[in-house]
Design an enzyme around this catalytic site. Structure first.
Site, PDB file in Angstrom:
ATOM      1  N   GLU A  44     -13.725  -3.091  -1.978  1.00 20.15           N
ATOM      2  CA  GLU A  44     -13.954  -3.279  -0.543  1.00 20.15           C
ATOM      3  C   GLU A  44     -15.337  -2.767  -0.148  1.00 20.15           C
ATOM      4  OE1 GLU A  44     -11.982  -2.277   3.835  1.00 20.15           O
ATOM      5  OE2 GLU A  44     -10.873  -1.844   1.999  1.00 20.15           O
TER       6      GLU A  44
ATOM      7  N   ASP B  99       0.830  -1.203   0.000  1.00 18.51           N
ATOM      8  CA  ASP B  99       0.000   0.000   0.000  1.00 18.51           C
ATOM      9  C   ASP B  99       0.865   1.255   0.000  1.00 18.51           C
ATOM     10  OD1 ASP B  99      -2.636  -0.881  -0.057  1.00 18.51           O
ATOM     11  OD2 ASP B  99      -2.781  -1.084   2.122  1.00 18.51           O
TER      12      ASP B  99
END
Length: 262
Positions: A181, A84
């Site tokens: 998500e 990330d």
């Protein structure tokens, strides 16, 4: 376990075979993940929550991400490692390129960015310079303060249309993978079917090409396990057994169940 590449994952999608993704933040867990043959490891900024005890991912820094990426890479040489880019590490194209280079040099094979259309040029520039990119749509934890909390995204028709458009735009710009998500299962299914790149779901139903969980959620170690997670350690009795059970459940389609989605 053979070394996993972007091509490996695209081949799995083409063959209709699902694959597991799991987070890791250290060499020991990364080594176990390689032993059980999980294809993809995400070094997530979720380390802010589960390692540091923060209430969001916002405080995580580039220095911390690079540190954990290097630890994971030393423990695992076969899985594809995604890292990330943390909060505000890609606010400009120049920042994105410099910080992505740092994570790649630390051992990542791909970087992940949260956001839609505004990232089009950033994704294109990174891809052209040899840095693979994973997109992230739906609930984007770095934007939790703007979103007003951890809420399911894409529930109304207009929001769903925007997310589908963003997904296609990111694919055209050059992403190699996409995470969805906390997205309604029907929308996640549509996006998965309309994109040629593999789509990884978390709280996005059963029809995505892959599933990802935070390893602490999957082991039942988090103080509050999210709705979309399942405790695989309770069933297996060992860390290695839990990882294998999770991987098997993703591949055979028994996880997630309806109760884990929206």
């Amino acid at each position: 376990m053979k070394t996993v590449t972007i091509n490996s994952l695209h081949d799995l999608k083409a063959q209709g075979k699902k694959f597991p993704v799991i987070t890791a933040y250290d060499a020991s867990f990364a080594g176990l993940i390689e032993q059980v043959g999980i294809e993809v490891v995400l070094v997530g900024d979720s380390l802010g929550n589960v390692i540091q005890g923060q209430d969001s991912t916002v405080p995580v820094t580039m220095e911390q991400m690079a540190y954990h990426v290097s630890a994971v890479r030393r423990g695992n040489s076969k899985s594809l490692i995604i890292a990330d880019l943390p909060f505000m590490a890609y606010a400009t194209e120049e920042q994105a390129m410099m910080n992505s280079a740092e994570l790649m040099q630390a051992g990542a094979h791909m970087v992940k960015l949260e956001g839609g259309a505004w990232l089009e040029l950033t994704v294109q520039l990174l891809s052209e310079r040899g840095i693979p990119v994973c997109g992230h749509l739906g609930l984007t934890p770095q934007s939790v303060n703007k979103l007003g909390g951890y809420r399911v995204q894409g529930r109304d028709e207009q929001a769903a249309e925007i997310m589908l458009k963003d997904a296609k735009l990111l694919e055209q710009a050059g992403i190699d993978l996409l995470v969805l998500e906390c997205v309604p299962a029907t929308l996640a299914k549509q996006i998965t079917e309309e994109l040629s790149v593999p789509v990884i779901g978390i709280g996005a139903g059963i029809d995505t090409d892959a599933q990802v969980l935070v390893i602490y959620d999957m082991l039942g170690l988090s103080p509050k396990v999210p709705k979309f997670a399942k405790n695989f350690l309770a069933e297996s009795g060992s860390l290695e057994g839990a990882l294998k059970a999770y991987a098997d459940a993703v591949r055979n389609g028994s996880f997630p169940e309806a109760e884990h989605g929206f």
